[in-house]
Design an enzyme around this catalytic site. Sequence first.
Site, PDB file in Angstrom:
ATOM      1  N   VAL A 175       0.854  -1.196   0.000  1.00 15.65           N
ATOM      2  CA  VAL A 175       0.000   0.000   0.000  1.00 15.65           C
ATOM      3  C   VAL A 175       0.882   1.237   0.000  1.00 15.65           C
ATOM      4  O   VAL A 175       1.883   1.300   0.712  1.00 15.65           O
ATOM      5  CB  VAL A 175      -0.929   0.016   1.241  1.00 15.65           C
ATOM      6  CG1 VAL A 175      -1.624   1.361   1.392  1.00 15.65           C
ATOM      7  CG2 VAL A 175      -1.967  -1.108   1.161  1.00 15.65           C
ATOM      8  N   LYS A 176       0.479   2.184  -0.828  1.00 13.14           N
ATOM      9  CA  LYS A 176       1.151   3.485  -0.815  1.00 13.14           C
ATOM     10  C   LYS A 176       0.164   4.498  -0.265  1.00 13.14           C
ATOM     11  O   LYS A 176      -0.962   4.627  -0.764  1.00 13.14           O
ATOM     12  CB  LYS A 176       1.541   3.863  -2.240  1.00 13.14           C
ATOM     13  CG  LYS A 176       1.988   5.298  -2.395  1.00 13.14           C
ATOM     14  CD  LYS A 176       2.461   5.532  -3.803  1.00 13.14           C
ATOM     15  CE  LYS A 176       2.647   7.000  -4.077  1.00 13.14           C
ATOM     16  NZ  LYS A 176       3.268   7.233  -5.374  1.00 13.14           N
ATOM     17  N   THR A 177       0.584   5.202   0.797  1.00 15.90           N
ATOM     18  CA  THR A 177      -0.322   6.180   1.385  1.00 15.90           C
ATOM     19  C   THR A 177       0.476   7.408   1.802  1.00 15.90           C
ATOM     20  O   THR A 177       1.650   7.534   1.452  1.00 15.90           O
ATOM     21  CB  THR A 177      -1.108   5.542   2.558  1.00 15.90           C
ATOM     22  OG1 THR A 177      -2.167   6.401   2.937  1.00 15.90           O
ATOM     23  CG2 THR A 177      -0.224   5.270   3.772  1.00 15.90           C
TER      24      THR A 177
END
Length: 264
Positions: A175-177
Amino acid sequence: MGDVMDWGMKNRLSRIIQKDGHTVMLAIDHGYFLGPTTGLEKPWKTIEPLVPYADCLMPTRGILRNCIPPDIDKPIVLRVSGGTSILNENLLHEGIIASIEDAIRLNVSGLAFSILVGAKYERDTLLTFSEICDMGQEYGIPVLAVTAVGREMVRDAKYLALASRIAAEIGAHMVKTYYCEGFEKVVEGCPVPIVIAGGKKIPERDALEMAYNAIQAGAAGVDMGRNIFQSSNPPAMIQAVRAVVHENATPDEAYEIFQQGGKE
Ligand code: R5P
């Protein structure tokens, strides 16, 4: 040992996330909705001196095919969502912009797709994201979910933990956040590795501190773009970021590397 598909998935993931569990991904996909973003007008001119210090590149297929030499030895995480521009009021209502067949032809190590949790087109983006996860699973290609945040939405730990967890529940392998106060909560609630985006250009010392805080909170690394390629010295900046991500450098130590123009 797992089956062949499992092996392919693990092999690709190990190319993105290094043996120390960390990664410096260089995001260069901005043109897919922003056009010729400052610093990426001539992509290869900017990217070439940064490549040795990046663990992975994240472009669109158009930039990959036209601007990046095919003999570079870096894994590619391909941006496969898009379809709206900065000029569109429904920015981020994205669909699939590259087929799985083309991704395989391009020999990519991962697929990146943006989801829009809590916004008008949440359902569309989440269902399409689940299709991308199925495709990735079928061919052993990991999927990176990008938790896009609408202009009017708050980037706090409660929201980013919700969006990241939903991405993982649907099938994201990474996940990229965004980084936020209380980032530990985002990491704790997400069973897959998390990388942070850099966001808009901020002073170098602040960007290094943000990366440091994210790593200390348990992030696997960064998928950073503007704070590297819009820096006054991009090669020095990526080396400083690398020191934070892979060598546990403090913000002061990393800023020193930046000020010296790099490590060598
Ligand atoms: C946004 O969804 C794009 O993937 C950007 O490339 C990404 O957010 C990372 O770039 P930056 O560090 O410039 O925010």
